[in-house]
Design a protein around this motif. Structure first.
Motif, PDB file in Angstrom:
ATOM      1  N   LEU A  97       0.837  -1.207   0.000  1.00 29.40           N
ATOM      2  CA  LEU A  97       0.000   0.000   0.000  1.00 29.40           C
ATOM      3  C   LEU A  97       0.868   1.251   0.000  1.00 29.40           C
ATOM      4  O   LEU A  97       0.575   2.225  -0.698  1.00 29.40           O
ATOM      5  N   ARG A  98       1.924   1.225   0.793  1.00 36.88           N
ATOM      6  CA  ARG A  98       2.839   2.363   0.884  1.00 36.88           C
ATOM      7  C   ARG A  98       3.489   2.658  -0.466  1.00 36.88           C
ATOM      8  O   ARG A  98       3.662   3.821  -0.839  1.00 36.88           O
ATOM      9  N   PHE A  99       3.828   1.602  -1.205  1.00 36.61           N
ATOM     10  CA  PHE A  99       4.466   1.780  -2.510  1.00 36.61           C
ATOM     11  C   PHE A  99       3.460   2.083  -3.617  1.00 36.61           C
ATOM     12  O   PHE A  99       3.851   2.430  -4.733  1.00 36.61           O
ATOM     13  N   GLY A 100       2.165   1.888  -3.338  1.00 35.11           N
ATOM     14  CA  GLY A 100       1.163   1.993  -4.399  1.00 35.11           C
ATOM     15  C   GLY A 100       1.306   0.861  -5.394  1.00 35.11           C
ATOM     16  O   GLY A 100       1.111   1.036  -6.605  1.00 35.11           O
ATOM     17  N   ALA A 101       1.644  -0.335  -4.876  1.00 30.34           N
ATOM     18  CA  ALA A 101       1.914  -1.497  -5.719  1.00 30.34           C
ATOM     19  C   ALA A 101       0.854  -2.575  -5.526  1.00 30.34           C
ATOM     20  O   ALA A 101       0.136  -2.610  -4.524  1.00 30.34           O
ATOM     21  N   HIS A 102       0.755  -3.466  -6.504  1.00 32.25           N
ATOM     22  CA  HIS A 102      -0.055  -4.670  -6.339  1.00 32.25           C
ATOM     23  C   HIS A 102       0.615  -5.561  -5.287  1.00 32.25           C
ATOM     24  O   HIS A 102       1.804  -5.390  -4.960  1.00 32.25           O
ATOM     25  N   TYR A 103      -0.136  -6.555  -4.824  1.00 30.61           N
ATOM     26  CA  TYR A 103       0.381  -7.444  -3.771  1.00 30.61           C
ATOM     27  C   TYR A 103      -0.189  -8.849  -3.975  1.00 30.61           C
ATOM     28  O   TYR A 103      -1.381  -8.999  -4.277  1.00 30.61           O
ATOM     29  N   VAL A 104       0.672  -9.865  -3.808  1.00 31.79           N
ATOM     30  CA  VAL A 104       0.226 -11.258  -3.885  1.00 31.79           C
ATOM     31  C   VAL A 104       0.878 -12.029  -2.742  1.00 31.79           C
ATOM     32  O   VAL A 104       2.082 -11.862  -2.477  1.00 31.79           O
ATOM     33  N   ASN A 105       0.093 -12.874  -2.056  1.00 31.44           N
ATOM     34  CA  ASN A 105       0.684 -13.720  -1.015  1.00 31.44           C
ATOM     35  C   ASN A 105       0.259 -15.163  -1.179  1.00 31.44           C
ATOM     36  O   ASN A 105      -0.510 -15.526  -2.079  1.00 31.44           O
ATOM     37  N   LEU A 106       0.764 -16.009  -0.268  1.00 29.17           N
ATOM     38  CA  LEU A 106       0.543 -17.447  -0.339  1.00 29.17           C
ATOM     39  C   LEU A 106      -0.161 -18.014   0.880  1.00 29.17           C
ATOM     40  O   LEU A 106      -0.677 -19.132   0.837  1.00 29.17           O
ATOM     41  N   THR A 107      -0.180 -17.276   1.960  1.00 31.32           N
ATOM     42  CA  THR A 107      -0.520 -17.866   3.250  1.00 31.32           C
ATOM     43  C   THR A 107      -1.938 -18.426   3.321  1.00 31.32           C
ATOM     44  O   THR A 107      -2.875 -17.877   2.737  1.00 31.32           O
ATOM     45  N   GLU A 108      -2.068 -19.534   4.058  1.00 30.62           N
ATOM     46  CA  GLU A 108      -3.380 -20.103   4.345  1.00 30.62           C
ATOM     47  C   GLU A 108      -3.928 -19.600   5.677  1.00 30.62           C
ATOM     48  O   GLU A 108      -5.024 -19.970   6.078  1.00 30.62           O
ATOM     49  N   TYR A 109      -3.181 -18.731   6.364  1.00 26.94           N
ATOM     50  CA  TYR A 109      -3.617 -18.233   7.669  1.00 26.94           C
ATOM     51  C   TYR A 109      -4.894 -17.403   7.502  1.00 26.94           C
ATOM     52  O   TYR A 109      -4.920 -16.417   6.759  1.00 26.94           O
ATOM     53  N   VAL A 110      -5.920 -17.781   8.223  1.00 24.90           N
ATOM     54  CA  VAL A 110      -7.236 -17.168   8.056  1.00 24.90           C
ATOM     55  C   VAL A 110      -7.289 -15.766   8.669  1.00 24.90           C
ATOM     56  O   VAL A 110      -7.762 -14.816   8.044  1.00 24.90           O
ATOM     57  N   ALA A 111      -6.805 -15.625   9.904  1.00 30.60           N
ATOM     58  CA  ALA A 111      -6.895 -14.330  10.587  1.00 30.60           C
ATOM     59  C   ALA A 111      -6.104 -13.259   9.843  1.00 30.60           C
ATOM     60  O   ALA A 111      -6.581 -12.120   9.666  1.00 30.60           O
ATOM     61  N   GLU A 112      -4.902 -13.599   9.392  1.00 33.62           N
ATOM     62  CA  GLU A 112      -4.078 -12.632   8.664  1.00 33.62           C
ATOM     63  C   GLU A 112      -4.728 -12.247   7.330  1.00 33.62           C
ATOM     64  O   GLU A 112      -4.650 -11.091   6.897  1.00 33.62           O
ATOM     65  N   THR A 113      -5.359 -13.216   6.687  1.00 36.99           N
ATOM     66  CA  THR A 113      -6.043 -12.931   5.422  1.00 36.99           C
ATOM     67  C   THR A 113      -7.189 -11.952   5.633  1.00 36.99           C
ATOM     68  O   THR A 113      -7.375 -11.006   4.851  1.00 36.99           O
ATOM     69  N   LYS A 114      -7.964 -12.155   6.687  1.00 38.65           N
ATOM     70  CA  LYS A 114      -9.071 -11.241   6.971  1.00 38.65           C
ATOM     71  C   LYS A 114      -8.566  -9.836   7.293  1.00 38.65           C
ATOM     72  O   LYS A 114      -9.202  -8.837   6.922  1.00 38.65           O
ATOM     73  N   GLU A 115      -7.417  -9.739   7.969  1.00 45.89           N
ATOM     74  CA  GLU A 115      -6.842  -8.430   8.270  1.00 45.89           C
ATOM     75  C   GLU A 115      -6.453  -7.700   6.988  1.00 45.89           C
ATOM     76  O   GLU A 115      -6.710  -6.498   6.842  1.00 45.89           O
ATOM     77  N   ILE A 116      -5.862  -8.420   6.046  1.00 43.25           N
ATOM     78  CA  ILE A 116      -5.463  -7.796   4.781  1.00 43.25           C
ATOM     79  C   ILE A 116      -6.689  -7.390   3.964  1.00 43.25           C
ATOM     80  O   ILE A 116      -6.713  -6.333   3.335  1.00 43.25           O
ATOM     81  N   MET A 117      -7.722  -8.206   3.991  1.00 42.16           N
ATOM     82  CA  MET A 117      -8.948  -7.870   3.264  1.00 42.16           C
ATOM     83  C   MET A 117      -9.530  -6.554   3.755  1.00 42.16           C
ATOM     84  O   MET A 117     -10.023  -5.742   2.966  1.00 42.16           O
ATOM     85  N   ALA A 118      -9.439  -6.332   5.050  1.00 38.71           N
ATOM     86  CA  ALA A 118      -9.971  -5.093   5.616  1.00 38.71           C
ATOM     87  C   ALA A 118      -9.148  -3.884   5.198  1.00 38.71           C
ATOM     88  O   ALA A 118      -9.696  -2.840   4.821  1.00 38.71           O
TER      89      ALA A 118
END
Length: 377
Positions: A97-118
């Protein structure tokens, strides 16, 4: 020319760089970062040995305030590929977000995914989440099969969607009947945290390792069981159309029973995830020659009321690209990440991009997934 920032110079980060530089069909600049200097230098040498379709290859130090250093240099970044352990995912998403760039991750962690979605819901760039094998490829495959099922049999609903992946050694010996073929970080987590499923159109969480079944897939006798995270967003997306949806992990027979025995022998009050991870690290060896089995199936009634089932399976083994040999877990995970990166770089998606939103035809036949997974069985 796209500038790709890869966070993490481990096996997956290296593999993504190789695929982008070899198979994209257009030049890319690759910047690969890590806190370990030796890992960074080894990664650059290893990636370079595989060859390139063009673009520069550099490493950078992530141990200090690397984001500020990039900004001071005026370094532009088009996309951040997060190959770090899942606990770092929210901080890496904030960096994108700081760079104004796209972002892709791999993690299956549910809580962290929900945090990023927000935090990314109103972003001007795309955030492709859970983009490896499981979650990732197997979910796009599941979506493709459901769409195929509906078209083929003239319906809009189905009885079940099954998604399965096994990251296996070529052989298995007791008592644990398992070998690490990838980073052990996260294995215990997915064994212990609950799984998200749909049962009779009801979204719910169920304990991992609570629905075991013996199956034959691609000539292998395997045991499948519920584990956390692999279903991605498909349960909530399709719960009205598909009565039962789940993701399960494949292992050789005997492994799940061994895991349950270790958990049962733990004393009260311990952190089960930490203790299981420590125990597996001490008892289970790592292997280089690995095997990935991916399977998905949709079952339901056709327009005439007859029960139908369509299936797809993939068997992926290690592959040589130039002088670099990629293990099956490296190439399959990297292919999923690279396809989502391609979709973001070539499109205009903004905000969160989940597996249910991906066009399966473009994805499954893309330059990375098509080359690594090949044709479905």
């Amino acid at each position: 020319m796209a500038v790709v920032c890869i966070a993490g110079a481990g096996g997956i980060g290296r593999a993504v760089a190789v695929l982008l530089r070899q198979m994209y069909g257009k030049p890319v600049d690759v910047l690969i970062g890590d806190i370990n200097e030796e890992a960074r230098l080894n990664a650059v040498n290893w990636i370079a040995s595989a060859g390139s379709s063009g673009g520069r290859l550099e490493s950078f130090d992530m141990s200090d305030d690397w984001q500020a250093a990039f900004e001071q240099k005026g370094q532009s970044i088009d996309i951040v590929l997060d190959c770090l352990p899942g606990r770092f995912a929210p901080s890496m998403a904030r960096a994108a977000l700081r760079f104004g760039a796209h972002y892709v991750n791999l993690t299956e962690y549910v809580a962290e995914t929900k945090e990023i979605m927000a935090l990314a819901k109103d972003a001007d760039t795309g955030f492709g989440l859970q983009s490896g094998v499981a979650p990732g490829f197997v979910n796009v495959l599941g979506k493709a099969l459901f769409e195929e099922f509906c078209t083929e049999y003239g319906v809009e609903t189905a009885k079940s969607l099954e998604m399965r992946v096994g990251a296996l050694g070529r052989n298995a010996v007791g008592p644990h009947f398992y070998n690490f073929t990838w980073s052990p970080i996260g294995v215990a987590t997915e064994y212990i945290k609950p799984a998200e499923v749909v049962r009779e159109h009801e979204f719910k969480t169920m304990p991992s390792l609570s629905e075991r079944r013996t199956v034959w897939v691609d000539g292998l006798l395997l045991e499948e069981d519920l584990t956390s995270g692999g279903a991605a967003d498909l349960p909530k997306t399709y719960q009205k159309q598909i009565a039962n949806i789940d993701y399960k992990t494949f292992r050789y027979p005997g492994h799940w029973a061994w895991v349950e025995e270790q958990i049962a022998n733990m004393s009260g009050g311990v952190n089960v995830i930490d203790e299981l991870e420590k125990l597996m690290l001490s008892e289970v060896s790592a292997v280089e020659e690995d095997l990935i089995i991916v399977y998905a199936a949709v079952e339901g009634k056709d327009a005439n009321g007859s029960l139908r089932r369509i299936e797809a399976s993939y068997r992926v083994e290690p592959i040589q690209i130039g002088a670099a040999k990629l293990r099956a877990i490296q190439s399959t995970t990297a292919a999923g990440m690279a396809e989502v990166a391609r979709i973001l770089l070539e499109g205009n998606h903004k905000g969160v991009l989940l597996q249910s939103q991906i066009d399966p035809v473009s994805y499954l036949n893309g330059p990375f997934a098509g080359a690594i997974y090949g044709d479905r069985r």
